[in-house]
Enzyme design. Structure first.
Site, PDB file in Angstrom:
ATOM      1  N   VAL A 169       0.841  -1.201   0.000  1.00 42.86           N
ATOM      2  CA  VAL A 169       0.000   0.000   0.000  1.00 42.86           C
ATOM      3  C   VAL A 169       0.876   1.251   0.000  1.00 42.86           C
ATOM      4  CG1 VAL A 169      -1.842   1.252   1.173  1.00 42.86           C
ATOM      5  CG2 VAL A 169      -1.846  -1.243   1.170  1.00 42.86           C
ATOM      6  N   ASP A 170       1.948   1.239   0.773  1.00 42.99           N
ATOM      7  CA  ASP A 170       2.888   2.359   0.755  1.00 42.99           C
ATOM      8  C   ASP A 170       3.477   2.550  -0.640  1.00 42.99           C
ATOM      9  OD1 ASP A 170       2.835   3.451   3.331  1.00 42.99           O
ATOM     10  OD2 ASP A 170       4.238   1.985   4.121  1.00 42.99           O
ATOM     11  N   VAL A 171       3.847   1.456  -1.275  1.00 37.87           N
ATOM     12  CA  VAL A 171       4.455   1.544  -2.602  1.00 37.87           C
ATOM     13  C   VAL A 171       3.461   2.106  -3.615  1.00 37.87           C
ATOM     14  CG1 VAL A 171       5.461   0.217  -4.500  1.00 37.87           C
ATOM     15  CG2 VAL A 171       6.116  -0.293  -2.129  1.00 37.87           C
TER      16      VAL A 171
END
Length: 379
Positions: A169-171
């Site tokens: 999700v961060d990526v």
């Protein structure tokens, strides 16, 4: 050879993963990225290990912080806030991922800067947006994987919701942030008008769930866990072989006919239960039983060698060592080495973006904490 973003300065107030990944992408494309870190501590990920490289640097930090210069600024002090303001106003782009409202409390919010720099592109990354309800929730990747629905469709069975093996999700959010910044830069260069780019982990995940979130929004279907199977395509999952698992990813009826032929059962392609993809999905369990019996007779690499020339998408489930070996074999050159003064070169995963005129460049190894002074970067 110049980069596509040569001449673009980025003041990077972000840390951990989503923001730093976005700013590294901009740095790879030629931007001058100045990473602002806390004195003495720096980005949290400098301390996230093991693993550490041969010189004791956390590989987590190293993975998202090349092509940056590091300055230390204490935002709690009046002098530090003045330095940070000067840096932000010298930049074309500001990126931050503090809790919503934090930069404004320091006098560094978008509204605090845009009067003096109307062309400034200002990107904010949050977990759940900046509404009072969203701002109150902590923006951690694992939390968003859970609350955002990803874990509800990931795992071996319905009783075992499972996170992805990386902070995906961060990526994804970092990628959306970089795209938003590039769009805003284009607009600013054309009109002289900057803008506030806002991306959230939750919003980015819901978009990235594509067909699964689309099934809910468009048809009211709440998808569940299917392990490695696909809700809309069959056969499109992993199967046991004589040695290790093999993924078969049949996307159309022609590929299924080829698969059936290589397995020695061409009649399957004309069986009304399997002749079309909707029929195969409806008879998934019957088909899987037939496929499993055949695929157990040979090893994964042998099936890969037999099926691929026949046009059947498939492949073994590799570990990362084998994945990098495959990338090397197909000519992707997945690893780059960036010289580092007085130490071993930094080995990095190469940018996946190939540009024919302004390719990605690897100018700076991930910086030591505070390796550049504020006077140097403002000169």
């Amino acid at each position: 050879m110049t980069g596509a973003l040569d001449g673009v300065r980025v003041a990077d107030f972000s840390r951990v993963l989503a923001g730093p990944y976005a700013t590294m992408l901009l740095g790879d494309l030629g931007a001058d990225v100045i990473k602002v870190e806390r004195p003495g501590l720096g980005d949290d990920t400098r301390h996230w290990g093991p693993p550490f490289d041969a010189d004791g640097r956390a590989t987590y930090f190293e993975s998202v912080n090349r092509n940056k210069r590091s300055v230390t600024i204490d935002l709690r002090s009046e002098e530090g806030r003045a330095q940070a303001r000067a840096l932000a106003l010298s930049a074309d782009v500001v990126v931050e991922n503090f809790a919503p409202g934090t930069m404004a409390r320091f006098g560094l919010g978008y509204d605090d800067l845009r009067e003096e720099r109307p062309d400034l592109v200002y990107a904010s990354v949050s977990g759940f947006g900046d509404s009072p309800e969203g701002a109150a929730l902590p923006g951690y990747d694992l939390l968003v994987q859970a609350c955002g629905g990803l874990m509800s469709i990931t795992g071996p069975d319905a009783t075992t919701p499972t996170k992805a093996g990386v902070a995906v999700v961060d990526v994804i959010t970092g990628l959306h942030c970089a795209v938003g910044v590039l769009a805003a830069l284009q607009h600013a260069q054309r009109t002289g008008q900057g803008q506030h780019v806002q991306v959230s982990l939750l919003g980015s995940l819901l978009s990235a769930l594509v067909n699964q979130s689309g099934a809910f929004v468009g048809a009211g279907v709440v998808p569940g866990i299917l392990g490695n199977a696909h809700p809309s395509i069959t056969p499109y999952e992993s199967y046991a072989t004589a040695d290790r698992p093999l993924v078969v990813a049949v996307g159309n009826d022609g590929q299924f006919r080829s698969l059936a032929g290589v397995l020695g059962h061409p009649e399957w392609a004309d069986d009304e239960r399997f002749a079309t993809n909707p029929a195969r999905v409806a008879h998934r369990h019957e088909l899987n039983g037939l496929l499993a019996a055949c695929l157990r007779t040979r090893g994964a690499d042998e099936w890969w060698a037999l099926l691929t020339p026949a046009g059947v998408p498939c492949g073994p489930i590799n570990d990362l060592a084998a994945a990098f070996a495959l990338a090397e074999r197909v000519g992707l050159a997945p690893v780059v080495e960036i010289p580092r003064e007085g130490a071993a070169a930094a080995r990095q995963v190469a940018s996946p973006v190939t540009l024919s005129v302004t390719p990605a460049s690897y100018r700076l190894a991930p910086p030591s904490l505070g390796s550049s002074g504020i006077a140097e970067v403002l000169a």
